[in-house]
Design an enzyme around this catalytic site. Structure first.
Site, PDB file in Angstrom:
ATOM      1  N   LYS A  56      -7.122   3.147  -3.401  1.00  0.00           N
ATOM      2  CA  LYS A  56      -7.524   3.060  -1.998  1.00  0.00           C
ATOM      3  C   LYS A  56      -7.953   4.441  -1.528  1.00  0.00           C
ATOM      4  O   LYS A  56      -7.266   5.440  -1.788  1.00  0.00           O
ATOM      5  CB  LYS A  56      -6.365   2.535  -1.148  1.00  0.00           C
ATOM      6  N   LYS A 107     -10.204  -0.236  -2.763  1.00  0.00           N
ATOM      7  CA  LYS A 107     -10.065  -0.545  -1.340  1.00  0.00           C
ATOM      8  C   LYS A 107     -10.543   0.656  -0.540  1.00  0.00           C
ATOM      9  O   LYS A 107     -10.160   1.796  -0.838  1.00  0.00           O
ATOM     10  CB  LYS A 107      -8.616  -0.874  -0.989  1.00  0.00           C
ATOM     11  N   ASP A 155       0.856  -1.184   0.000  1.00  0.00           N
ATOM     12  CA  ASP A 155       0.000   0.000   0.000  1.00  0.00           C
ATOM     13  C   ASP A 155       0.891   1.233   0.000  1.00  0.00           C
ATOM     14  O   ASP A 155       1.721   1.395   0.906  1.00  0.00           O
ATOM     15  CB  ASP A 155      -0.889   0.030   1.250  1.00  0.00           C
TER      16      ASP A 155
END
Length: 219
Positions: free
Chosen positions: A154, A182, A92
């Site tokens: 995300k 996400k 991430d």
């Protein structure tokens, strides 16, 4: 939705600078029990997590440019290499929000591409910190992530506000089904998980406490 299906949507995180090894071991224990999709820690614990989960289905996750995104690209590239060397199965990263808001789009795109070139087949999730962006810049961020070859948009780190249905719909309007979404921040009950899933969210970043609470709501 079964417990396993639910668990495979959850990225469970302990990424505060005051998390202890005891807390990390508790995260590992629960990952083994529930089969979470991935668990994320700061890199100082990543090798330990990877080794402990070596024969389990749960992935070990590493963070890049976390939480600000403002590091030099060369630092982020080093972090990427280092995370992978420490056993990261997924990554991430926080994009450079300042560059985005300065309309330095080429630099944002180049940085993501260079990180993805290192990550190769490992899923790369790009944190756009959507709570800090207006609609124009949120859509531009999604366009850049989509163009970069990364695997996920995300919503945020979860530190600047909860993810919302409106944010998910905005992201979905740009990326469609071309890459995954996400959501992170404020996900604390099964109802929220189900609502986000219905809107097309593939993974959800969540605290260990909330993950355990939610798992207990499914037979």
């Amino acid at each position: 939705m079964t417990q396993f299906e639910l668990a495979q949507m959850l990225d469970v995180t302990l990424v505060r600078n005051n998390n202890t090894i005891k807390e990390i071991d508790d995260l590992i224990k629960n990952a083994k029990q529930y089969d979470f999709a991935c668990v994320f820690t700061l890199q100082c614990y990543l090798q330990h997590v990877h080794d402990a989960l070596l024969n389990d289905t749960t992935h070990a996750g590493g963070v890049i440019g976390f939480p600000s995104g403002g590091e030099l690209t060369e630092v982020k590239l080093f972090e990427t290499h280092s995370n992978i060397a420490s056993g990261a199965d997924e990554l991430d990263m926080v994009i450079n929000i300042g560059w985005l808001l300065s309309r330095n789009y080429d630099a944002v795109l180049d940085e993501i591409k260079r990180i993805k070139d290192i990550a190769q087949e490992k899923p790369l999730k790009c944190i756009i910190e959507i709570s800090c962006l207006d609609e124009y810049f949120a859509k531009k961020a999604c366009e850049l992530v989509l163009k970069s070859g990364a695997d996920y948009v995300k919503t945020g780190t979860g530190w600047f506000g909860p993810a919302t249905i409106e944010q998910i719909k905005l992201i979905k309007s740009v990326v469609g089904s071309d890459i995954y979404i996400k959501a992170a921040g404020g996900i604390r009950d099964l109802e929220t998980v189900e609502r986000f899933k219905a809107e097309g969210v593939h993974r959800m970043g969540i605290s260990l406490k909330s993950a355990i609470d939610i798992m207990s709501q499914v037979n």
